[in-house]
Design a protein around this motif. Structure first.
Motif, PDB file in Angstrom:
ATOM      1  N   MET A 268      63.903  24.241  26.973  1.00 34.84           N
ATOM      2  CA  MET A 268      62.463  24.279  27.284  1.00 34.84           C
ATOM      3  C   MET A 268      61.827  22.921  26.982  1.00 34.84           C
ATOM      4  N   LEU A 269      61.127  22.388  27.961  1.00 35.92           N
ATOM      5  CA  LEU A 269      60.436  21.108  27.780  1.00 35.92           C
ATOM      6  C   LEU A 269      59.162  21.328  26.956  1.00 35.92           C
ATOM      7  N   LYS A 270      59.070  20.577  25.862  1.00 29.63           N
ATOM      8  CA  LYS A 270      57.889  20.709  24.996  1.00 29.63           C
ATOM      9  C   LYS A 270      57.175  19.365  24.962  1.00 29.63           C
TER      10      LYS A 270
ATOM     11  N   ASP B  25      61.948  25.485  34.983  1.00 27.49           N
ATOM     12  CA  ASP B  25      62.202  25.795  33.575  1.00 27.49           C
ATOM     13  C   ASP B  25      63.227  26.930  33.457  1.00 27.49           C
ATOM     14  N   ASP B  26      63.494  27.332  32.223  1.00 29.35           N
ATOM     15  CA  ASP B  26      64.539  28.335  31.977  1.00 29.35           C
ATOM     16  C   ASP B  26      64.233  29.674  32.652  1.00 29.35           C
ATOM     17  N   ASN B  27      62.954  29.906  32.945  1.00 33.65           N
ATOM     18  CA  ASN B  27      62.565  31.160  33.614  1.00 33.65           C
ATOM     19  C   ASN B  27      62.492  31.010  35.132  1.00 33.65           C
ATOM     20  N   GLY B  28      62.965  29.875  35.644  1.00 30.23           N
ATOM     21  CA  GLY B  28      62.976  29.667  37.088  1.00 30.23           C
ATOM     22  C   GLY B  28      61.617  29.269  37.656  1.00 30.23           C
ATOM     23  N   ILE B  29      60.699  28.899  36.785  1.00 31.42           N
ATOM     24  CA  ILE B  29      59.353  28.512  37.247  1.00 31.42           C
ATOM     25  C   ILE B  29      59.304  27.000  37.455  1.00 31.42           C
ATOM     26  N   ASN B  30      58.773  26.598  38.618  1.00 32.50           N
ATOM     27  CA  ASN B  30      58.679  25.165  38.926  1.00 32.50           C
ATOM     28  C   ASN B  30      57.679  24.481  38.014  1.00 32.50           C
ATOM     29  N   PHE B  31      58.008  23.261  37.591  1.00 30.83           N
ATOM     30  CA  PHE B  31      57.034  22.479  36.830  1.00 30.83           C
ATOM     31  C   PHE B  31      56.940  21.074  37.401  1.00 30.83           C
ATOM     32  N   ASN B  32      55.789  20.479  37.225  1.00 25.66           N
ATOM     33  CA  ASN B  32      55.527  19.080  37.555  1.00 25.66           C
ATOM     34  C   ASN B  32      54.748  18.492  36.404  1.00 25.66           C
ATOM     35  N   HIS B  33      55.216  17.372  35.878  1.00 25.74           N
ATOM     36  CA  HIS B  33      54.501  16.702  34.793  1.00 25.74           C
ATOM     37  C   HIS B  33      54.355  15.221  35.144  1.00 25.74           C
ATOM     38  N   LEU B  34      53.178  14.686  34.866  1.00 26.74           N
ATOM     39  CA  LEU B  34      52.933  13.274  35.149  1.00 26.74           C
ATOM     40  C   LEU B  34      52.365  12.595  33.905  1.00 26.74           C
ATOM     41  N   PHE B  35      53.055  11.549  33.432  1.00 25.77           N
ATOM     42  CA  PHE B  35      52.496  10.709  32.367  1.00 25.77           C
ATOM     43  C   PHE B  35      51.757   9.568  33.049  1.00 25.77           C
ATOM     44  N   SER B  36      50.432   9.629  32.943  1.00 21.44           N
ATOM     45  CA  SER B  36      49.590   8.820  33.841  1.00 21.44           C
ATOM     46  C   SER B  36      48.896   7.645  33.156  1.00 21.44           C
ATOM     47  N   GLY B  37      49.126   7.439  31.855  1.00 17.55           N
ATOM     48  CA  GLY B  37      48.519   6.281  31.182  1.00 17.55           C
ATOM     49  C   GLY B  37      47.005   6.283  31.329  1.00 17.55           C
TER      50      GLY B  37
ATOM     51  N   HIS C  66      42.033   3.376  44.462  1.00 20.17           N
ATOM     52  CA  HIS C  66      41.811   4.606  45.220  1.00 20.17           C
ATOM     53  C   HIS C  66      43.134   5.157  45.751  1.00 20.17           C
ATOM     54  N   ASP C  67      43.970   4.271  46.311  1.00 20.15           N
ATOM     55  CA  ASP C  67      45.280   4.699  46.822  1.00 20.15           C
ATOM     56  C   ASP C  67      46.147   5.291  45.706  1.00 20.15           C
ATOM     57  N   SER C  68      46.145   4.629  44.537  1.00 23.68           N
ATOM     58  CA  SER C  68      46.952   5.123  43.412  1.00 23.68           C
ATOM     59  C   SER C  68      46.506   6.521  43.002  1.00 23.68           C
ATOM     60  N   LEU C  69      45.192   6.717  42.910  1.00 26.69           N
ATOM     61  CA  LEU C  69      44.670   8.027  42.491  1.00 26.69           C
ATOM     62  C   LEU C  69      44.964   9.093  43.549  1.00 26.69           C
ATOM     63  N   GLN C  70      44.840   8.725  44.824  1.00 26.04           N
ATOM     64  CA  GLN C  70      45.123   9.693  45.881  1.00 26.04           C
ATOM     65  C   GLN C  70      46.592  10.100  45.866  1.00 26.04           C
ATOM     66  N   ARG C  71      47.455   9.154  45.529  1.00 26.92           N
ATOM     67  CA  ARG C  71      48.876   9.485  45.460  1.00 26.92           C
ATOM     68  C   ARG C  71      49.123  10.502  44.339  1.00 26.92           C
ATOM     69  N   ILE C  72      48.457  10.300  43.229  1.00 32.07           N
ATOM     70  CA  ILE C  72      48.610  11.232  42.098  1.00 32.07           C
ATOM     71  C   ILE C  72      48.136  12.634  42.485  1.00 32.07           C
ATOM     72  N   VAL C  73      46.976  12.728  43.128  1.00 29.87           N
ATOM     73  CA  VAL C  73      46.456  14.062  43.449  1.00 29.87           C
ATOM     74  C   VAL C  73      47.115  14.678  44.688  1.00 29.87           C
ATOM     75  N   SER C  74      48.079  13.951  45.279  1.00 30.81           N
ATOM     76  CA  SER C  74      48.861  14.563  46.351  1.00 30.81           C
ATOM     77  C   SER C  74      50.004  15.406  45.779  1.00 30.81           C
ATOM     78  N   LEU C  75      50.212  15.340  44.471  1.00 33.80           N
ATOM     79  CA  LEU C  75      51.205  16.207  43.817  1.00 33.80           C
ATOM     80  C   LEU C  75      50.687  17.653  43.849  1.00 33.80           C
ATOM     81  N   PRO C  76      51.571  18.638  43.632  1.00 39.65           N
ATOM     82  CA  PRO C  76      51.112  20.036  43.651  1.00 39.65           C
ATOM     83  C   PRO C  76      49.957  20.282  42.663  1.00 39.65           C
ATOM     84  N   ALA C  77      49.081  21.219  43.036  1.00 34.75           N
ATOM     85  CA  ALA C  77      47.864  21.478  42.239  1.00 34.75           C
ATOM     86  C   ALA C  77      48.170  21.842  40.780  1.00 34.75           C
ATOM     87  N   THR C  78      49.326  22.452  40.546  1.00 33.98           N
ATOM     88  CA  THR C  78      49.654  22.881  39.182  1.00 33.98           C
ATOM     89  C   THR C  78      50.223  21.741  38.326  1.00 33.98           C
TER      90      THR C  78
END
Ligand SMILES: [Zn+2]
Length: 262
Positions: free
Chosen positions: A1-3, A123-135, A155-167
């Protein structure tokens, strides 16, 4: 499990500590002592450090942590000379580390050297995760100051970040949420989601809790810096600048300027 755990440092920064499959990662240690104290208290040895950009409040702790834990490998932006850097990253890299796949993006705007680290999987329960370390790129309801680069780049950098899945969880490095929300409501006074966030974050702070990580979904609903097409955001920017603004990056440039003097 990722903590993933925040370690508060300085006035209002967070160092993020991630643990997975027995490995430990530290992100943006702007100060060494609180990080080393946390590691000792929890009997952890850091394996890796990730560094998003050159600012003092992200790099000052690297050398002391490296001295205390010489085996800890430093992955850092290769667009600047970062202390103790062993793996210089320009953006576009993909690598495996601590049982996770990491993607590095170059996201100029706050600084020209800025990179972010993204990992996704199940994760171990088969649930998709996305994590971004964004500084200091995107913040909860805000974004970093534009010290270098152009509004278009940022603006382009921020738009790229928010193109990731909503969760997608966004681990930014500052506790600026409440001030950011005040500005967001100045720009979009009728945004009910931002009003809701104001209540939630006030309660979190009153209880001594961090307001981050945030999510892509939360930012798309309330962060004016990624909502440069929203009618109220455009209206506020046009009112401030006194001219008609055709492109979202022009709107972004104006609201970034508004925030600097808010
Ligand atoms: Zn910075």
């Amino acid at each position: 499990m990722l903590k993933i755990t925040p370690i508060p440092i300085l006035q209002d920064n967070y160092v993020w500590l991630a643990q997975h499959q027995g490995k430990t990662l530290i992100v943006d240690p702007g100060e060494a002592e609180p990080v080393i104290a946390y590691l000792k208290q929890h009997n952890l040895t850091p394996d890796y450090m990730f560094i998003t950009h050159k600012h003092w409040d992200h790099v000052t702790g690297i050398a002391a942590i490296k001295a205390a834990y010489p085996e800890c490998v430093v992955y850092a932006t290769g667009h600047h000379d970062i202390p103790c850097c062993e793996v210089a990253l320009m953006g576009g890299e993909r690598f495996e580390l601590m049982g996770l796949t990491w993607d590095v993006w170059h996201t100029p705007g706050h600084t020209l050297d800025h990179i972010v680290f993204h990992t996704q999987g199940q994760d171990d329960n088969g649930i998709n995760f996305n994590h971004l370390f964004s500084g200091d790129n995107i913040f909860a309801c805000g974004c970093g100051r534009m010290f270098e680069g152009t509004a278009e780049q940022f603006h382009d950098s921020l738009q790229r970040i928010v193109s990731l899945p909503a969760t997608t969880k966004i681990y930014c490095t500052h506790e600026y949420t409440q001030a950011n929300i005040n500005f967001a409501l100045h720009v979009e006074p009728n945004n009910t989601y931002t009003l809701h966030r104001q209540d939630v974050s006030s309660e979190q702070r009153a209880n001594g809790l961090p307001t981050v990580p945030t999510t892509v979904g939360d930012e798309l609903k309330s962060n004016p810096f990624v909502r440069c097409n929203a009618p109220d955001v455009v209206r506020a920017a046009e009112h401030f600048s006194g001219k008609v603004l055709g492109k979202p990056e022009e709107v972004f440039a104006v609201i970034r300027k508004m925030k600097d003097t808010f």
